[in-house]
Design an enzyme around this catalytic site. Structure first.
Site, PDB file in Angstrom:
ATOM      1  N   LYS A 119     -53.933 -41.830 -40.089  1.00 19.39           N
ATOM      2  CA  LYS A 119     -54.101 -43.011 -38.957  1.00 19.39           C
ATOM      3  C   LYS A 119     -55.110 -44.044 -39.495  1.00 19.39           C
ATOM      4  CE  LYS A 119     -53.139 -39.501 -35.910  1.00 19.39           C
ATOM      5  NZ  LYS A 119     -54.063 -38.282 -34.955  1.00 19.39           N
ATOM      6  N   GLY A 120     -56.045 -43.709 -40.477  1.00 15.91           N
ATOM      7  CA  GLY A 120     -57.009 -44.598 -40.775  1.00 15.91           C
ATOM      8  C   GLY A 120     -56.762 -45.737 -41.197  1.00 15.91           C
TER       9      GLY A 120
ATOM     10  N   ASP B 183     -57.956 -46.342 -45.690  1.00 12.55           N
ATOM     11  CA  ASP B 183     -59.238 -46.630 -44.899  1.00 12.55           C
ATOM     12  C   ASP B 183     -60.498 -46.573 -45.909  1.00 12.55           C
ATOM     13  OD1 ASP B 183     -59.063 -44.055 -45.046  1.00 12.55           O
ATOM     14  OD2 ASP B 183     -59.551 -43.823 -42.871  1.00 12.55           O
TER      15      ASP B 183
ATOM     16  N   ASP C 257     -63.360 -41.442 -50.492  1.00 12.49           N
ATOM     17  CA  ASP C 257     -64.661 -40.894 -50.763  1.00 12.49           C
ATOM     18  C   ASP C 257     -64.699 -40.017 -52.283  1.00 12.49           C
ATOM     19  OD1 ASP C 257     -67.042 -39.865 -49.173  1.00 12.49           O
ATOM     20  OD2 ASP C 257     -65.593 -37.757 -48.671  1.00 12.49           O
TER      21      ASP C 257
ATOM     22  N   PHE D  13     -71.969 -41.551 -43.208  1.00 10.98           N
ATOM     23  CA  PHE D  13     -70.170 -41.609 -42.264  1.00 10.98           C
ATOM     24  C   PHE D  13     -70.064 -42.535 -41.362  1.00 10.98           C
ATOM     25  CE2 PHE D  13     -67.460 -39.750 -39.227  1.00 10.98           C
ATOM     26  CZ  PHE D  13     -66.569 -39.172 -40.271  1.00 10.98           C
TER      27      PHE D  13
ATOM     28  N   ASP E 114     -62.281 -42.885 -37.644  1.00 13.06           N
ATOM     29  CA  ASP E 114     -62.879 -42.010 -36.540  1.00 13.06           C
ATOM     30  C   ASP E 114     -64.012 -40.854 -36.813  1.00 13.06           C
ATOM     31  OD1 ASP E 114     -60.996 -40.199 -38.255  1.00 13.06           O
ATOM     32  OD2 ASP E 114     -61.192 -38.903 -36.633  1.00 13.06           O
TER      33      ASP E 114
ATOM     34  N   ARG F 120     -61.966 -45.379 -33.402  1.00 11.27           N
ATOM     35  CA  ARG F 120     -60.797 -45.988 -34.397  1.00 11.27           C
ATOM     36  C   ARG F 120     -60.666 -47.307 -33.890  1.00 11.27           C
ATOM     37  NH1 ARG F 120     -58.322 -42.399 -37.849  1.00 11.27           N
ATOM     38  NH2 ARG F 120     -57.740 -40.408 -36.915  1.00 11.27           N
TER      39      ARG F 120
HETATM   40  P1  IMP Z   1     -61.193 -37.924 -50.147  1.00 12.43           P
HETATM   41  O1  IMP Z   1     -61.417 -39.430 -50.760  1.00 12.43           O
HETATM   42  O2  IMP Z   1     -60.271 -37.335 -50.651  1.00 12.43           O
HETATM   43  O3  IMP Z   1     -62.532 -37.176 -50.318  1.00 12.43           O
HETATM   44  O4  IMP Z   1     -60.959 -38.199 -48.665  1.00 12.43           O
HETATM   45  C1  IMP Z   1     -61.098 -39.549 -47.914  1.00 12.43           C
HETATM   46  C2  IMP Z   1     -60.743 -39.107 -46.606  1.00 12.43           C
HETATM   47  O5  IMP Z   1     -61.734 -38.613 -45.895  1.00 12.43           O
HETATM   48  C3  IMP Z   1     -60.460 -40.535 -45.828  1.00 12.43           C
HETATM   49  O6  IMP Z   1     -59.312 -41.004 -45.930  1.00 12.43           O
HETATM   50  C4  IMP Z   1     -61.056 -40.275 -44.424  1.00 12.43           C
HETATM   51  O7  IMP Z   1     -59.803 -39.729 -43.633  1.00 12.43           O
HETATM   52  C5  IMP Z   1     -62.136 -39.276 -44.526  1.00 12.43           C
HETATM   53  N1  IMP Z   1     -63.612 -39.992 -44.563  1.00 12.43           N
HETATM   54  C6  IMP Z   1     -64.098 -39.812 -45.825  1.00 12.43           C
HETATM   55  N2  IMP Z   1     -65.353 -40.645 -45.443  1.00 12.43           N
HETATM   56  C7  IMP Z   1     -65.341 -40.942 -43.962  1.00 12.43           C
HETATM   57  C8  IMP Z   1     -66.273 -41.560 -43.290  1.00 12.43           C
HETATM   58  O8  IMP Z   1     -67.358 -42.187 -43.563  1.00 12.43           O
HETATM   59  N3  IMP Z   1     -65.871 -41.725 -41.931  1.00 12.43           N
HETATM   60  C9  IMP Z   1     -64.393 -41.329 -41.534  1.00 12.43           C
HETATM   61  N4  IMP Z   1     -63.604 -40.698 -42.153  1.00 12.43           N
HETATM   62  C10 IMP Z   1     -64.311 -40.458 -43.502  1.00 12.43           C
HETATM   63 MG    MG Z   2     -57.556 -41.302 -44.364  1.00 13.12          MG
END
Ligand code: IMP
Ligand code: MG
Length: 177
Positions: free
Chosen positions: A41-42, A98, A101, A151, A158, A164
């Site tokens: 949803k982000g 969004d 990470d 974070f 969220d 959000r």
């Molecule tokens: P990754 O890149 O596979 O580790 O995952 C990324 C996902 O983790 C994003 O799409 C977000 O949903 C969630 N996420 C990572 N960091 C944050 C943050 O600082 N705030 C909120 N959601 C986050």
């Molecule tokens: Mg996401």
């Protein structure tokens, strides 16, 4: 515990940067159309604001994924919770996220979507935390902001499904009452 949100990027800063990205994308895709894929949803607030600033023809689609797995993080797989409505064949696709990470979700997603034979596929993210990247093969084409390893919430992101709707990006802080 009382929660407050400290502003990291103001509404004005975010709007300004999204306008710049919209202009850049409009230039890069001149004479073509773009097919935006929002990762729910982000990515939803970012995609709406970005799309309004793109001047070439735009179409939308939406996808929802969850990253899960047992044991080590590298063995995780991406499960599609909601797939796209339309085929990607021949389309110029931009994935709108969004935040990136570790990069694991996107690395898996890119493989799935590349198999559907789009004409091109690029990646656009509102936020990137480069310090957290463990998957090196994710190339981000458009980034609004690189941020430190904190974070963050707002603009689609969220904390436990809350915040959000904030029109800025902030960091949740906890205080004793
Ligand atoms: P990754 O890149 O596979 O580790 O995952 C990324 C996902 O983790 C994003 O799409 C977000 O949903 C969630 N996420 C990572 N960091 C944050 C943050 O600082 N705030 C909120 N959601 C986050
Ligand atoms: Mg996401």
């Amino acid at each position: 515990m009382k929660e407050t949100v400290r502003v990291l990027l103001s509404e004005e800063e975010v709007d300004q940067k999204i306008s710049e990205l919209g202009e850049q994308i409009s230039k890069d895709y001149e004479g073509r159309s773009v097919h935006l894929i929002c990762i729910l949803k982000g990515g939803v607030c970012f995609m709406c604001e970005l799309a309004k600033r793109i001047t070439v023809p735009v179409s939308f689609d939406f996808m929802s994924v969850s990253s899960y797995g047992s044991g080590t993080e590298s063995s995780r797989i991406v499960k599609i919770l909601k797939d796209l409505d339309d085929p990607l064949e021949g389309k110029d696709v931009i994935i709108v996220e969004d935040i990136i990470d570790s990069g694991r979700t996107l690395s898996h997603l890119l493989k799935i979507l590349e198999n559907r034979k789009p004409n091109s596929i690029k990646l656009c993210t509102l936020l990137d935390k480069p310090a957290r990247r463990t998957v090196k093969d994710v190339v981000v084409d458009y980034t609004a902001f690189n941020i430190p390893d904190e974070f963050v919430v707002g603009y689609g992101l969220d904390y436990d499904q809350r915040y959000r709707n904030l029109p800025y990006i902030g960091v949740v802080e906890f205080h004793e009452e």
